[in-house]
Design a protein around this motif. Structure first.
Motif, PDB file in Angstrom:
ATOM      1  N   ILE A  67      -0.270 -45.084  27.468  1.00 34.88           N
ATOM      2  CA  ILE A  67       0.879 -44.557  26.724  1.00 34.88           C
ATOM      3  C   ILE A  67       1.193 -45.282  25.430  1.00 34.88           C
ATOM      4  N   ALA A  68       0.556 -46.425  25.141  1.00 31.60           N
ATOM      5  CA  ALA A  68       0.899 -47.162  23.927  1.00 31.60           C
ATOM      6  C   ALA A  68       0.651 -46.304  22.692  1.00 31.60           C
ATOM      7  N   PRO A  69       1.584 -46.249  21.754  1.00 30.13           N
ATOM      8  CA  PRO A  69       1.387 -45.468  20.532  1.00 30.13           C
ATOM      9  C   PRO A  69       0.171 -45.975  19.745  1.00 30.13           C
ATOM     10  N   VAL A  70      -0.564 -45.060  19.154  1.00 28.06           N
ATOM     11  CA  VAL A  70      -1.745 -45.380  18.355  1.00 28.06           C
ATOM     12  C   VAL A  70      -1.502 -44.896  16.926  1.00 28.06           C
ATOM     13  N   TYR A  71      -1.858 -45.733  15.945  1.00 27.63           N
ATOM     14  CA  TYR A  71      -1.570 -45.422  14.540  1.00 27.63           C
ATOM     15  C   TYR A  71      -2.848 -45.503  13.700  1.00 27.63           C
ATOM     16  N   ASP A  76       2.132 -48.565   9.582  1.00 25.99           N
ATOM     17  CA  ASP A  76       2.899 -47.623  10.405  1.00 25.99           C
ATOM     18  C   ASP A  76       3.186 -48.207  11.785  1.00 25.99           C
ATOM     19  N   CYS A  77       2.207 -48.901  12.328  1.00 30.66           N
ATOM     20  CA  CYS A  77       2.393 -49.521  13.649  1.00 30.66           C
ATOM     21  C   CYS A  77       3.473 -50.598  13.583  1.00 30.66           C
ATOM     22  N   GLU A  78       3.407 -51.440  12.561  1.00 23.65           N
ATOM     23  CA  GLU A  78       4.379 -52.523  12.436  1.00 23.65           C
ATOM     24  C   GLU A  78       5.779 -51.999  12.141  1.00 23.65           C
ATOM     25  N   MET A  95      -2.645 -50.318  17.512  1.00 25.56           N
ATOM     26  CA  MET A  95      -1.698 -50.137  18.605  1.00 25.56           C
ATOM     27  C   MET A  95      -1.000 -51.463  18.892  1.00 25.56           C
ATOM     28  N   PRO A  96       0.235 -51.423  19.405  1.00 20.77           N
ATOM     29  CA  PRO A  96       0.962 -52.670  19.695  1.00 20.77           C
ATOM     30  C   PRO A  96       0.324 -53.418  20.858  1.00 20.77           C
ATOM     31  N   GLN A  97       0.487 -54.714  20.837  1.00 19.14           N
ATOM     32  CA  GLN A  97       0.034 -55.529  21.954  1.00 19.14           C
ATOM     33  C   GLN A  97       0.977 -55.344  23.141  1.00 19.14           C
ATOM     34  N   LEU A  98       0.478 -55.611  24.325  1.00 20.29           N
ATOM     35  CA  LEU A  98       1.337 -55.646  25.506  1.00 20.29           C
ATOM     36  C   LEU A  98       2.180 -56.910  25.429  1.00 20.29           C
ATOM     37  N   GLY A  99       3.496 -56.744  25.310  1.00 23.13           N
ATOM     38  CA  GLY A  99       4.371 -57.896  25.139  1.00 23.13           C
ATOM     39  C   GLY A  99       4.952 -58.439  26.424  1.00 23.13           C
ATOM     40  N   GLY A 100       4.630 -57.818  27.556  1.00 27.13           N
ATOM     41  CA  GLY A 100       5.159 -58.252  28.842  1.00 27.13           C
ATOM     42  C   GLY A 100       5.251 -57.071  29.780  1.00 27.13           C
TER      43      GLY A 100
END
Length: 244
Positions: A67-71, A76-78, A95-100
């Motif tokens: 489900i992580a958004p992909v750019y 755009d991601c940041e 895509m964003p890193q898994l932060g927890g």
């Protein structure tokens, strides 16, 4: 005469047992508490069972990959998350890193379990009334331990990501929570393709950003007992609610 006396006593005992068996059911309390952890180590440091922490992390990681958004580009991601937080995937997208990961535990505890937890807090030198059901200290931990160690408890997990709030401060949240607050991730490839995000999962063809059920915690051991050495939990964010 002696025989009659014994019969009378036997009947009295039977009546007493019958009355005891027909007593009111034990009172129960609904327990719900949510924790956010950055790592499995942080989760276990808060006295969660290792298998709960590892299962929750694996479930969150699996969901993150789905489900992580992909750019198409880093900027755009940041813009939806935080600077220097996005990474390139195997397709060259961002895509964003898994932060927890979030652990959402819910279920019921009985009056006897509550009394036992209060007694254990008292034996450890703590205040069994501090915070009541809405506290985040030892009493809460013991109650959740009882719940996860019985068939009355379940837990769910979801990936957590860093972002900037309206004031520009850093914060952490699940995608579902952000969607409920109005986020759309409109710059993501999912939104551009029409396969956007849904926190309810009710829209066909849209990504469900809800926490996922891990499994019923029917064999959890040692959670409550291992928490007795602590006067409270700190270092992680938590949300809780209890009701009778």
């Amino acid at each position: 005469m002696k025989r009659s006396k014994y019969v009378q006593l036997s009947l009295a005992a039977s009546v007493a047992l019958a009355v005891a068996g027909c007593g009111a059911p034990e009172k129960t309390y609904q327990v719900k508490k949510t924790f956010d952890f950055k790592t499995v180590a942080e989760c276990t440091a808060q006295k969660f069972p290792v298998d709960v922490c590892s299962d929750a992390y694996i479930a969150a990681l699996s969901q993150h990959r789905k489900i992580a958004p992909v750019y198409d580009n880093k900027a755009d991601c940041e813009a939806d998350f935080v600077p220097d937080y996005c990474q390139v995937d195997s397709a060259g997208k961002y895509m964003p890193q898994l932060g927890g990961f979030e652990v959402d535990a819910d279920g019921t505890v009985t009056q006897s379990q509550l009394d036992s937890a209060k007694a254990e807090v008292a034996r450890s030198g703590g205040d069994s009334s501090a915070g009541g059901f809405n506290g985040s200290g030892l009493l809460t931990g013991l109650l959740i331990g009882h719940m996860l160690s019985s068939s009355t408890g379940n837990f769910r997990s979801a990936p957590v990501y860093q972002y900037r709030d309206d004031r520009g401060n850093y914060a952490s949240s699940t995608l579902g929570s952000r969607i409920n607050s109005g986020a759309t991730f409109s710059r993501s490839r999912q939104s551009e393709s029409g396969n956007g995000y849904s926190s309810s999962g009710s829209s066909f063809g849209r990504i469900n950003a809800n926490p996922v059920s891990v499994r019923q915690a029917t064999t959890r051991g040692g959670f409550g007992s291992s928490a007795t050495a602590r006067s409270g939990w700190s270092g992680s964010s938590s949300r809780s609610s209890f009701g009778g």
